[in-house]
Write a protein that holds these residues in place. Structure first.
Motif, short mmCIF file in Angstrom:
data_model
loop_
_atom_site.label_atom_id
_atom_site.label_comp_id
_atom_site.label_asym_id
_atom_site.label_seq_id
_atom_site.Cartn_x
_atom_site.Cartn_y
_atom_site.Cartn_z
N LYS A 15 0.83 -1.21 0.00
CA LYS A 15 0.00 0.00 0.00
C LYS A 15 0.86 1.26 0.00
CE LYS A 15 -4.23 -1.41 0.01
NZ LYS A 15 -5.13 -1.11 -1.08
N ILE A 16 1.95 1.23 0.75
CA ILE A 16 2.83 2.40 0.82
C ILE A 16 3.42 2.69 -0.55
CG2 ILE A 16 5.06 3.17 1.73
CD1 ILE A 16 4.28 1.87 4.38
N VAL A 17 3.68 1.68 -1.35
CA VAL A 17 4.26 1.87 -2.67
C VAL A 17 3.20 2.21 -3.70
CG1 VAL A 17 5.48 0.70 -4.54
CG2 VAL A 17 6.26 0.43 -2.19
N THR A 18 2.07 1.52 -3.70
CA THR A 18 1.10 1.68 -4.78
C THR A 18 0.29 2.97 -4.69
OG1 THR A 18 -0.51 0.33 -3.58
CG2 THR A 18 0.84 -0.77 -5.23
N VAL A 19 -0.02 3.43 -3.50
CA VAL A 19 -0.84 4.65 -3.39
C VAL A 19 -0.12 5.87 -3.96
CG1 VAL A 19 -1.91 6.22 -1.73
CG2 VAL A 19 -2.28 3.77 -1.53
N PRO A 20 1.13 6.16 -3.61
CA PRO A 20 1.79 7.32 -4.23
C PRO A 20 1.97 7.16 -5.74
CG PRO A 20 2.98 6.66 -2.27
CD PRO A 20 1.96 5.61 -2.53
N VAL A 21 2.17 5.94 -6.21
CA VAL A 21 2.31 5.73 -7.65
C VAL A 21 1.00 6.04 -8.36
CG1 VAL A 21 2.68 3.96 -9.42
CG2 VAL A 21 4.19 4.08 -7.45
N LYS A 22 -0.11 5.62 -7.80
CA LYS A 22 -1.41 5.92 -8.41
C LYS A 22 -1.69 7.42 -8.40
CE LYS A 22 -3.66 1.52 -7.47
NZ LYS A 22 -4.75 0.85 -6.76
N VAL A 23 -1.35 8.10 -7.32
CA VAL A 23 -1.56 9.54 -7.24
C VAL A 23 -0.68 10.26 -8.26
CG1 VAL A 23 -1.22 11.57 -5.77
CG2 VAL A 23 -2.32 9.53 -4.85
N ALA A 24 0.57 9.84 -8.37
CA ALA A 24 1.48 10.47 -9.34
C ALA A 24 1.00 10.22 -10.76
CB ALA A 24 2.90 9.93 -9.15
N TYR A 25 0.51 9.02 -11.05
CA TYR A 25 0.01 8.71 -12.39
C TYR A 25 -1.20 9.56 -12.73
CZ TYR A 25 -2.28 6.22 -16.16
OH TYR A 25 -2.90 5.91 -17.33
N LYS A 30 -1.22 12.36 -15.65
CA LYS A 30 -2.18 12.18 -16.73
C LYS A 30 -3.00 13.45 -16.93
CE LYS A 30 -5.93 9.08 -18.01
NZ LYS A 30 -6.74 7.93 -17.58
N ALA A 31 -3.44 14.07 -15.85
CA ALA A 31 -4.22 15.30 -15.94
C ALA A 31 -3.38 16.45 -16.51
CB ALA A 31 -4.78 15.68 -14.58
N VAL A 32 -2.13 16.54 -16.09
CA VAL A 32 -1.25 17.61 -16.58
C VAL A 32 -0.98 17.43 -18.07
CG1 VAL A 32 1.10 18.54 -16.42
CG2 VAL A 32 -0.21 18.09 -14.35
N VAL A 33 -0.74 16.22 -18.50
CA VAL A 33 -0.46 15.96 -19.92
C VAL A 33 -1.69 16.26 -20.77
CG1 VAL A 33 0.07 14.14 -21.58
CG2 VAL A 33 1.40 14.33 -19.49
N LYS A 34 -2.87 15.88 -20.30
CA LYS A 34 -4.09 16.20 -21.04
C LYS A 34 -4.30 17.70 -21.14
CE LYS A 34 -6.98 12.14 -20.50
NZ LYS A 34 -8.26 11.64 -20.03
N GLY A 35 -4.07 18.41 -20.03
CA GLY A 35 -4.22 19.87 -20.04
C GLY A 35 -3.22 20.53 -20.97
N THR A 36 -2.00 20.03 -20.99
CA THR A 36 -0.98 20.58 -21.89
C THR A 36 -1.37 20.33 -23.34
OG1 THR A 36 0.69 20.16 -20.23
CG2 THR A 36 1.47 20.53 -22.46
N GLY A 37 -1.92 19.16 -23.63
CA GLY A 37 -2.35 18.85 -25.00
C GLY A 37 -3.46 19.77 -25.45
N VAL A 38 -4.38 20.10 -24.57
CA VAL A 38 -5.47 21.01 -24.92
C VAL A 38 -4.93 22.41 -25.19
CG1 VAL A 38 -7.52 22.15 -24.00
CG2 VAL A 38 -7.23 19.69 -23.72
N VAL A 39 -4.01 22.88 -24.35
CA VAL A 39 -3.44 24.22 -24.53
C VAL A 39 -2.65 24.29 -25.83
CG1 VAL A 39 -1.76 25.85 -23.59
CG2 VAL A 39 -3.42 24.77 -22.08
N VAL A 40 -1.84 23.27 -26.10
CA VAL A 40 -1.06 23.27 -27.34
C VAL A 40 -1.98 23.17 -28.54
CG1 VAL A 40 0.61 21.92 -28.68
CG2 VAL A 40 1.03 22.36 -26.27
N GLY A 41 -3.02 22.38 -28.45
CA GLY A 41 -3.98 22.27 -29.56
C GLY A 41 -4.70 23.57 -29.84
N ALA A 42 -4.97 24.35 -28.81
CA ALA A 42 -5.63 25.64 -28.99
C ALA A 42 -4.66 26.69 -29.51
CB ALA A 42 -6.25 26.10 -27.67
#
Length: 61
Positions: free
Chosen positions: A24-34, A38-50
């Motif tokens: 649990k100590i290993v998987t929870v931070p990995v899931k949060v980081a993922y 993922k949200a940052v990359v999607k937001g960057t893709g939207v900004v670059v696309g615009a």
């Protein structure tokens, strides 16, 4: 003799529970980081696309 059996049982249970805790100590931070990445990359893709226009609309005509 009975004390040794009880001690061995308690030690075995304690070690097995630590493995679950370590997972649990290993998987929870990995899931949060993922999820955050993922949200940052999607937001960057939207900004670059615009910001960078493409010719999709012109090709449809």
């Amino acid at each position: 003799m009975k004390k040794w059996v009880n001690l061995l049982a308690i030690l075995t249970l304690a070690l097995s529970l630590q493995a679950c805790l370590a997972t649990k100590i290993v998987t929870v931070p990995v899931k949060v980081a993922y999820g955050t990445t993922k949200a940052v990359v999607k937001g960057t893709g939207v900004v670059v696309g615009a910001a960078i226009p493409d010719d999709d609309d012109e090709q449809d005509n």
